[in-house]
Design a protein around this motif. Structure first.
Motif, mmCIF file in Angstrom:
data_model
loop_
_atom_site.group_PDB
_atom_site.id
_atom_site.type_symbol
_atom_site.label_atom_id
_atom_site.label_comp_id
_atom_site.label_asym_id
_atom_site.label_seq_id
_atom_site.Cartn_x
_atom_site.Cartn_y
_atom_site.Cartn_z
ATOM 1 N N LYS A 1 0.856 -1.185 0.000
ATOM 2 C CA LYS A 1 0.000 0.000 0.000
ATOM 3 C C LYS A 1 0.894 1.238 0.000
ATOM 4 O O LYS A 1 1.706 1.413 0.920
ATOM 5 C CB LYS A 1 -0.907 -0.006 1.233
ATOM 6 C CG LYS A 1 -1.892 1.129 1.227
ATOM 7 C CD LYS A 1 -2.844 1.067 2.384
ATOM 8 C CE LYS A 1 -3.819 2.231 2.272
ATOM 9 N NZ LYS A 1 -4.696 2.320 3.408
ATOM 10 N N VAL A 2 0.756 2.046 -1.020
ATOM 11 C CA VAL A 2 1.572 3.272 -1.095
ATOM 12 C C VAL A 2 0.640 4.483 -1.185
ATOM 13 O O VAL A 2 -0.248 4.516 -2.044
ATOM 14 C CB VAL A 2 2.516 3.256 -2.318
ATOM 15 C CG1 VAL A 2 3.408 4.494 -2.303
ATOM 16 C CG2 VAL A 2 3.361 1.998 -2.357
ATOM 17 N N THR A 3 0.837 5.419 -0.288
ATOM 18 C CA THR A 3 -0.027 6.609 -0.289
ATOM 19 C C THR A 3 0.805 7.891 -0.156
ATOM 20 O O THR A 3 1.941 7.851 0.306
ATOM 21 C CB THR A 3 -1.026 6.568 0.899
ATOM 22 O OG1 THR A 3 -0.277 6.386 2.090
ATOM 23 C CG2 THR A 3 -2.033 5.456 0.765
ATOM 24 N N SER A 4 0.185 8.986 -0.567
ATOM 25 C CA SER A 4 0.755 10.343 -0.387
ATOM 26 C C SER A 4 2.211 10.458 -0.842
ATOM 27 O O SER A 4 3.028 11.089 -0.171
ATOM 28 C CB SER A 4 0.657 10.767 1.082
ATOM 29 O OG SER A 4 -0.639 10.570 1.551
ATOM 30 N N SER A 5 2.527 9.846 -1.958
ATOM 31 C CA SER A 5 3.890 9.912 -2.494
ATOM 32 C C SER A 5 3.839 10.422 -3.927
ATOM 33 O O SER A 5 2.761 10.630 -4.474
ATOM 34 C CB SER A 5 4.525 8.526 -2.450
ATOM 35 O OG SER A 5 4.563 8.074 -1.113
ATOM 36 N N ARG A 6 5.035 10.588 -4.538
ATOM 37 C CA ARG A 6 5.024 11.040 -5.928
ATOM 38 C C ARG A 6 4.507 9.897 -6.819
ATOM 39 O O ARG A 6 3.416 9.970 -7.354
ATOM 40 C CB ARG A 6 6.424 11.493 -6.358
ATOM 41 C CG ARG A 6 6.439 12.109 -7.732
ATOM 42 C CD ARG A 6 7.842 12.436 -8.184
ATOM 43 N NE ARG A 6 8.637 11.229 -8.419
ATOM 44 C CZ ARG A 6 9.785 11.212 -9.099
ATOM 45 N NH1 ARG A 6 10.271 12.326 -9.593
ATOM 46 N NH2 ARG A 6 10.458 10.098 -9.265
ATOM 47 N N TYR A 7 5.284 8.813 -6.942
ATOM 48 C CA TYR A 7 4.813 7.641 -7.682
ATOM 49 C C TYR A 7 4.634 6.484 -6.693
ATOM 50 O O TYR A 7 5.501 6.251 -5.854
ATOM 51 C CB TYR A 7 5.823 7.211 -8.747
ATOM 52 C CG TYR A 7 6.166 8.285 -9.768
ATOM 53 C CD1 TYR A 7 5.241 9.262 -10.148
ATOM 54 C CD2 TYR A 7 7.422 8.316 -10.369
ATOM 55 C CE1 TYR A 7 5.563 10.241 -11.068
ATOM 56 C CE2 TYR A 7 7.751 9.292 -11.300
ATOM 57 C CZ TYR A 7 6.819 10.262 -11.629
ATOM 58 O OH TYR A 7 7.149 11.231 -12.544
ATOM 59 N N GLY A 8 3.564 5.739 -6.857
ATOM 60 C CA GLY A 8 3.353 4.569 -5.997
ATOM 61 C C GLY A 8 4.453 3.551 -6.229
ATOM 62 O O GLY A 8 5.220 3.210 -5.325
ATOM 63 N N THR A 9 4.543 3.071 -7.470
ATOM 64 C CA THR A 9 5.651 2.189 -7.861
ATOM 65 C C THR A 9 6.189 2.685 -9.194
ATOM 66 O O THR A 9 5.415 3.001 -10.099
ATOM 67 C CB THR A 9 5.176 0.735 -7.956
ATOM 68 O OG1 THR A 9 4.775 0.309 -6.651
ATOM 69 C CG2 THR A 9 6.289 -0.188 -8.437
ATOM 70 N N HIS A 10 7.494 2.729 -9.292
ATOM 71 C CA HIS A 10 8.144 3.308 -10.465
ATOM 72 C C HIS A 10 9.093 2.263 -11.050
ATOM 73 O O HIS A 10 10.051 1.867 -10.407
ATOM 74 C CB HIS A 10 8.910 4.559 -10.013
ATOM 75 C CG HIS A 10 9.504 5.350 -11.131
ATOM 76 N ND1 HIS A 10 10.163 6.527 -10.922
ATOM 77 C CD2 HIS A 10 9.538 5.144 -12.470
ATOM 78 C CE1 HIS A 10 10.580 7.022 -12.078
ATOM 79 N NE2 HIS A 10 10.215 6.187 -13.029
#
Lengths: 423, 270
Positions: A182-191
């Motif tokens: 779970k990735v939140t409030s970032s530039r890219y979740g997965t790059h």
């Protein structure tokens, strides 16, 4: 009394900060290969290094704090290392692993760091159940949650990452599985950059600038991910740039500025996804003829699809704004669904046009387009639009207070109106 | 005394008008139908979606049209029928007449929207899952305040009911459609940065765009307008920007009323 209070507070603070009898680096140095080094609860400041196959095991309250700008923990030139149940913090990087074959990072908590985990030249790595919280500030001042460079056979699983530049950054990696993160409030979740053979499964990407940024990557498979609320300037649910052979299946792509954008990509399959309430659901520029969006559900999107002249294929999707009928009763609309609209095409060519999105003039223009473009045969046309999908809708509950307020407003204003006329 | 009587009389005439009553029914029906159907049919999502776009467009399509036509014909009818000349024989100033007309028009349309909002709330409460966002209430009020003022200016300029009707329709289509289409057409031949600047000018000189722009600013969804408008939206999202927004809105109300006053003054001299 005050002095005793301060003394007690000092004692409490000190008991939390240092474990007097334990030297982490000494314990690591003394351990034989294959041994478990147990680190008792306490805060340990230093730049610890592991160069042999051991397990570092913390407990509730074990924290490694980096000294100066160096990483809190470095793992290098070794194999079969496990680090678990530890909190890490520091100024720059929490963990750096290089030239490692067999690394497991489990149940770690990483906070207030520039970069969480940095891995390079590694094989057989598993990063599981770690929690990374970045620093406050602009994305340009932050590092990545988990970053993997030039490595093979990687699994990134069950992690929670927030407030970083890129939640999970992958560069030049062969065979990687990214799942249940779970990735939140970032530039890219997965790059992804220059990566091949990747699987992205059951992840949640919410309120990032872009959920999934995939660049110069081949053979990538996305399934059962939830990509939502990426509505910032230049925000995308997924952006695929120069990607070959991607399959995007059964994902929920909801409330993004653009759901999926494909640029200069080939052989992309977008199947059985739910596109809900995006400003633009799919956008394609310079994509190959074999790019197909099929059996997807498009609900509540302002613009279903837009592309340059090359376009892409739409096959057997459900569109909630399709107005055709099904006289043959085979579940397929009798007339094609035409997604092409003048405004959508302009917006691809000249981004300033985005200002007019869903404005009264564009709504009227799009309605006229739908009549005129019925003769369009090739670009962004679905010849077999699906007619119905099974919706699992939440049951709405009656709101008695709202209803009574509404009734009161209606009746009182009607009474006022009548009084205004008769008096 | 005379002034309050004028407001009451104007309001009464407006509410009695069959046209106004039909507008009330039509507005309530269309507004309620679209909002209830969209909110029941689509998932509940925060942000700018097709349902909020519909909501906003219904508001911007219908309300200015109704206010411009009814408001302007009311003033032009006064001039045409000699009612305004008769009123001048009473102890009442020109400003009082204009203010009375303006207040009566605003009150009449407030009543129309309160009926519509009441029905939406009642039906929404019964069915569940239908809300009336606060920003739409504010936008509706601003829409009434600005277009009632413009309607009075159009009526004073037109002087006959038929001319007022046609002028209102022209003005409505210019604000709603023609300025946007002209900008889009210009965009095909000029560079993006020029189109961006022209669009910023259009936002300020077109009350429909001004209200639409306000919706994005006050709901914190300026990103919908695209990165090309980052700076202008950033400014209007600041406290100073809010003050400027309020000042421009006031200008949109005051300027047409002042223009009306000068038009009627010219008429008096003739």
């Amino acid at each position: 009394m005050k002095k005793i209070g301060f003394a007690l507070l000092f004692f409490l603070f000190m008991s939390q900060t240092v474990h007097a009898d334990f030297d982490v680096q000494e314990a690591i140095n003394a351990a034989n290969p294959g041994e478990v080094v147990h680190i008792p609860a306490g805060r340990y400041q230093g730049n610890f290094i592991v160069t042999k196959p051991i397990t570092l095991q913390g407990e509730e309250g074990t924290e490694l704090i980096s000294k100066r700008d160096n990483p809190a923990l470095r793992i290098e030139n070794t194999a079969n290392v496990t680090v678990e149940n530890i909190t890490l913090s520091g100024k720059n990087q929490a963990i750096v692993a290089s030239t490692v074959d067999g690394l497991e990072l489990r149940k770690l908590k990483i906070k207030d760091v520039h970069t969480g985990v940095h891995i390079q030249h590694a094989k057989n790595v598993r990063i599981q159940d770690i929690n990374v919280t970045g620093i406050e500030g602009h994305y340009s001042k932050k590092g990545n949650g988990v970053a993997v460079f030039k490595s093979e056979d990687i699994t990134v699983e069950g992690n929670t990452i927030e407030q970083v530049q890129d939640g999970i950054y992958i560069e030049e990696v062969k065979h990687i599985v990214v799942q249940h993160n779970k990735v939140t409030s970032s530039r890219y979740g997965t790059h992804f950059m220059y990566t091949s053979d990747a699987e992205v499964l059951f992840n949640t990407y919410d309120q990032n600038v872009t959920g999934l940024m995939v660049m110069m990557t081949t053979e990538i498979f996305f399934e059962n991910n939830r990509v939502t609320n990426n509505v910032d300037f230049n925000g995308y649910g997924m952006l695929l740039y120069d990607v070959q052979q991607a399959k995007i299946k059964h994902n929920t792509i909801k409330n993004n500025r653009t759901g999926i954008a494909m640029q200069k990509s080939a052989n992309i399959r977008i199947e059985t996804n739910d596109f809900q309430m995006n400003q633009t659901a799919i956008e394609g520029t310079k994509v190959s003829d074999d790019t197909v969006a099929s059996s997807n559900n498009f609900t509540g999107n302002i613009l279903t699809a837009r592309s340059d002249k090359q376009g892409f294929q739409l096959v057997n999707n459900y569109y909630d704004d399709y107005s055709g009928i099904d006289l043959k009763d085979n579940g397929i609309g009798d007339v094609p669904y035409v997604a092409v609209s003048s405004f959508g095409q302009w917006m691809v060519r000249q981004p300033v046009y985005q200002y007019f999105v869903a404005s009264p003039s564009v709504i009227l223009l799009t309605s006229l387009d739908q009549q005129i473009n019925k003769i369009e045969k090739n670009m962004l046309v679905d010849n077999t639009p699906k007619l119905a999908i099974t919706h699992v809708k939440e049951k709405n509950r009656m709101n008695v207070v709202q209803m009574l307020v509404g009734l009161f407003l209606t009746l009182s204003s009607l009474w006022l109106w009548k009084r205004g006329i008769t008096e | 005394m005379m002034y309050s009587m004028l407001i009451k009389l104007e309001l009464k005439q407006m509410l009695r008008s069959r046209w106004m009553q039909l507008v009330g029914i039509l507005f309530t029906f269309v507004f309620t139908a679209i909002i209830v159907i969209q909110q029941m049919a689509l998932p509940d999502v925060e942000g700018f979606t097709r349902q909020t776009a519909s909501f906003l467009n219904v508001l911007l399509f219908l309300l200015p049209l109704f206010i411009l036509t009814i408001g302007s014909m009311s003033v032009a009818g006064d001039v045409e029928s000699g009612w305004f000349s008769l009123l001048k024989t009473y102890p009442m100033t020109r400003t009082q007449y204009i203010a009375g007309k303006y207040i009566a028009t605003v009150l009449a349309f407030l009543l129309v929207v309160v009926v519509a909002f009441g029905v939406i709330l009642a039906l929404g409460g019964f069915l569940g899952g239908v809300r009336l966002p606060f920003i739409f209430i504010v936008l509706t009020l601003l829409c009434i305040f600005i277009f009632a003022s413009l309607a009075i200016a159009v009526g004073a300029f037109a002087k006959t009911r038929l001319f007022a009707l046609s002028l209102s329709l022209v003005l409505w289509s210019v604000f709603l459609l023609l300025i946007s289409y002209a900008l889009m057409a210009i965009g095909t031949v000029v560079a993006g940065h020029i189109l961006q600047k022209l669009t910023i000018v259009a936002i300020h000189i077109n009350p429909v765009e001004w209200l639409r722009f306000g919706y994005f600013i006050f709901t914190d969804q300026a990103s919908v307008l695209g990165p090309a408008f980052f700076k202008v939206t950033q400014f209007y999202s600041s406290p100073l920007g809010y003050v400027v927004y309020l000042a421009v809105t006031l200008l949109w109300i005051v300027c047409p009323l002042a223009y009306t006053s000068s038009l009627l003054k010219k008429g008096d001299r003739r």
